[in-house]
Motif scaffolding. Structure first.
Motif, mmCIF file in Angstrom:
data_model
loop_
_atom_site.group_PDB
_atom_site.id
_atom_site.type_symbol
_atom_site.label_atom_id
_atom_site.label_comp_id
_atom_site.label_asym_id
_atom_site.label_seq_id
_atom_site.Cartn_x
_atom_site.Cartn_y
_atom_site.Cartn_z
ATOM 1 N N GLU A 128 3.446 -27.713 25.558
ATOM 2 C CA GLU A 128 3.726 -28.918 26.324
ATOM 3 C C GLU A 128 2.422 -29.509 26.842
ATOM 4 O O GLU A 128 1.423 -28.793 27.012
ATOM 5 C CB GLU A 128 4.655 -28.595 27.493
ATOM 6 C CG GLU A 128 5.974 -27.958 27.070
ATOM 7 C CD GLU A 128 6.778 -27.467 28.257
ATOM 8 O OE1 GLU A 128 8.016 -27.502 28.190
ATOM 9 O OE2 GLU A 128 6.155 -27.033 29.255
ATOM 10 N N PHE A 138 5.885 -32.281 32.224
ATOM 11 C CA PHE A 138 5.279 -31.906 30.944
ATOM 12 C C PHE A 138 6.187 -32.355 29.809
ATOM 13 O O PHE A 138 7.425 -32.272 29.908
ATOM 14 C CB PHE A 138 5.057 -30.395 30.882
ATOM 15 C CG PHE A 138 3.840 -29.941 31.642
ATOM 16 C CD1 PHE A 138 2.637 -29.752 30.987
ATOM 17 C CD2 PHE A 138 3.910 -29.722 33.017
ATOM 18 C CE1 PHE A 138 1.509 -29.336 31.684
ATOM 19 C CE2 PHE A 138 2.791 -29.312 33.714
ATOM 20 C CZ PHE A 138 1.580 -29.111 33.049
ATOM 21 N N PRO A 140 7.180 -31.909 25.737
ATOM 22 C CA PRO A 140 7.024 -30.992 24.587
ATOM 23 C C PRO A 140 6.174 -31.640 23.479
ATOM 24 O O PRO A 140 6.344 -32.812 23.149
ATOM 25 C CB PRO A 140 8.456 -30.762 24.124
ATOM 26 C CG PRO A 140 9.298 -31.085 25.313
ATOM 27 C CD PRO A 140 8.596 -32.185 26.041
ATOM 28 N N THR A 143 7.126 -27.166 18.823
ATOM 29 C CA THR A 143 7.974 -25.992 19.025
ATOM 30 C C THR A 143 7.904 -25.111 17.787
ATOM 31 O O THR A 143 8.069 -25.601 16.659
ATOM 32 C CB THR A 143 9.428 -26.406 19.283
ATOM 33 O OG1 THR A 143 9.477 -27.251 20.425
ATOM 34 C CG2 THR A 143 10.314 -25.187 19.509
ATOM 35 N N TYR A 177 -2.454 -28.761 29.361
ATOM 36 C CA TYR A 177 -1.459 -28.229 28.428
ATOM 37 C C TYR A 177 -0.846 -26.985 29.045
ATOM 38 O O TYR A 177 -1.450 -26.291 29.881
ATOM 39 C CB TYR A 177 -2.122 -27.882 27.082
ATOM 40 C CG TYR A 177 -2.602 -29.092 26.313
ATOM 41 C CD1 TYR A 177 -1.813 -29.667 25.314
ATOM 42 C CD2 TYR A 177 -3.837 -29.659 26.580
ATOM 43 C CE1 TYR A 177 -2.251 -30.781 24.610
ATOM 44 C CE2 TYR A 177 -4.280 -30.769 25.890
ATOM 45 C CZ TYR A 177 -3.485 -31.320 24.895
ATOM 46 O OH TYR A 177 -3.918 -32.434 24.194
#
Length: 497
Positions: A128, A138, A140, A143, A177
């Motif tokens: 994120e 945050f 994404p 993934t 991040y």
């Protein structure tokens, strides 16, 4: 009446509560059945933690090439001869790519805190980012499913850590991040049949400054040779050589003809470059073409032998033949002291070389070339050449080559056994003196002296040469007579008649 109303109200409340409880029970049963479980199934619990290290790398990729040369690339070697060649290996490094890579790496550690093995363990990792300084939440970015095949089932109270490394493209202007893991199982207590578990997350942080990573930054070069049969090949350096930048190495190789005769062969030399990371290889070859002439046959004798054994001269050559433009015969030239004339210095060795070749000795190419050039020079020139002049120095060099040949140093051996008559000094005109009449059948040893010792008594250990003189050599002329004229005074041409 009032009491009846109260009782009726209580009955109604109790009925409603029973109906609500019954509905909740039915829903719980349906949930368990949907998950494939039963009222008797028990679950377990999970705990998880994670580490996360964000990184940013500048990746530089190199490629290599290699070249190899040799000088000289052709050699002619008679048996016993050797020469050196020089090899040059050049390795060149080329930058072929450059890229920036960002990512996060670490491990996710999971612990089964219950009495049942885990069912359906799965880990998802989410990178994120925080869009800007004023943004609190945050978003994404990427993934990724983490591989748990190393340990897909955690036994009761068992822990295991699953490593991960995720690459992503940095978001322009992103403040920081964060990395978050979602760990789930299907038999978590209170969530049977539903993916459920902990969600550990790392602290938020900005990307660090980029580090440099080089791919195939260096290379190693090895060298192999294939020396032909009959030759030996001895390199001055066998490697391997490591190149961290473009560069060049040199080495020599001594090539010796040990036993090869009348053959052509090829010496192959291959340089192999291996890159450090990808282990890709590059090859370069240098070739030397070898020629071995026919091996020498026969044997040789010195000019001292030929001038004292005219009866041994080979067919086609006579001591009384005129020697080019010298005004003398071949034998007279042999018996003429050079006295500083390069013409006669060369002529003595030239005559011996010509007679050796006619007698069956096969000269190496360089000797045959000198004999040919000397013959052409004698055909056009006369005596009287100073050794210090330019022409004189050339004649001296030729004489040294022919002397080495005549003395057995050029691959043709010296004659050990010679069938020839006794040595005789020449008489006037260069001819061997004839035998006086009546003595043709004279015994070689006078009667009564057949058993005479070859050396007088007491002189068996006498040195062969005077003290101080080189071994096996003696002066051609007695001491003090070096400058004696070849013709006694008063007997020059036209006098004394």
């Amino acid at each position: 009446m009032k009491i009846l109303r109260i009782r009726a109200g209580m009955t109604l409340v109790i009925g409603i509560l029973l109906l609500v409880g019954l509905a909740i029970g039915i829903q719980a049963v349906q949930t368990v059945q949907a998950a494939g479980g039963s009222h008797s199934q028990a679950g377990t619990t999970l705990s998880a933690s994670k580490t996360a290290e964000f990184f940013q790398t500048r990746v530089i990729t190199y490629d290599w090439s290699v070249e190899k040369t040799v000088t000289p690339h052709t050699l002619t070697l008679g048996r016993g001869e050797w020469r050196e060649v020089t090899y040059t290996i050049t390795a060149t490094r080329h930058k072929v790519a450059e890229a920036y890579v960002a990512g996060v790496r670490g491990s996710i550690c999971v612990t089964n805190g219950g009495y049942m093995p885990t069912v359906g363990l799965a880990i998802t990792d989410v990178v994120e980012y925080q869009a800007g300084a004023r943004t609190r939440g945050f978003v994404p970015l990427i993934t990724v499913t983490i591989d748990v095949s190393a340990n897909p089932v955690l036994d009761p109270w068992e822990s295991h850590c699953y490593p991960y490394e995720i690459y992503f493209t940095p978001v322009p202007g992103a403040k920081s991040y964060r990395n978050r893991a979602i760990v789930t199982i299907l038999n978590h207590s209170g969530w049977l049949g539903v993916p459920f578990g902990p969600r550990p997350a790392s602290e938020s942080m900005p990307l660090p400054p980029p580090t440099i990573r080089e791919v195939d930054a260096w290379a190693m070069v090895t060298d192999t040779q294939h020396c032909p049969h009959g030759f030996t090949c001895a390199p001055s350096d066998t490697g391997p050589w490591t190149f961290y930048h473009s560069g060049t190495v040199w080495f020599h190789k001594t090539i010796t003809n040990v036993s090869a005769c009348d053959v052509k062969a090829v010496l192959h030399n291959v340089a192999t470059l291996t890159e450090s990371d990808t282990h890709e290889t590059r090859k370069a070859e240098a070739v030397v073409h070898l020629t071995a002439p026919p091996c020498p046959v026969g044997c040789v004798l010195t000019q001292g032998f030929w001038k004292t054994h005219p009866d041994a001269w080979p067919k086609g050559h006579h001591p009384n033949d005129p020697f080019f433009r010298s005004g003398k015969t071949w034998m007279q030239v042999l018996w003429t002291a050079p006295r500083g004339d390069a013409y006669y210095i060369l002529a003595h060795q030239y005559i011996a070389a010509v007679l050796n070749v006619a007698n069956g000795a096969v000269p190496p190419p360089e000797v045959a070339e000198v004999i040919s050039k000397a013959g052409e020079w004698f055909a056009a020139n006369s005596p009287g050449v100073s050794p210090s002049s330019e022409v004189g120095r050339m004649l001296i060099r030729w004489s040294e080559v022919l002397a080495a040949f005549n003395e057995g140093w050029m691959g043709v051996p010296y004659c050990k056994y010679v069938e020839a008559g006794p040595a005789n000094p020449p008489k006037k005109g260069g001819q061997r003196p004839e035998m006086p009449p009546g003595l043709e059948k004279r015994p070689e040893t006078p009667p009564g002296l057949e058993k005479r010792p070859a050396t007088p008594p007491g002189l068996e250990n006498r040195p062969k040469n005077p003290p101080g003189s080189p071994p096996d050599q003696r002066p051609e002329m007695p001491p003090g007579q070096e400058h004696r004229p070849s013709t006694p005074p008063g007997q020059e041409k036209g006098k004394g008649k």
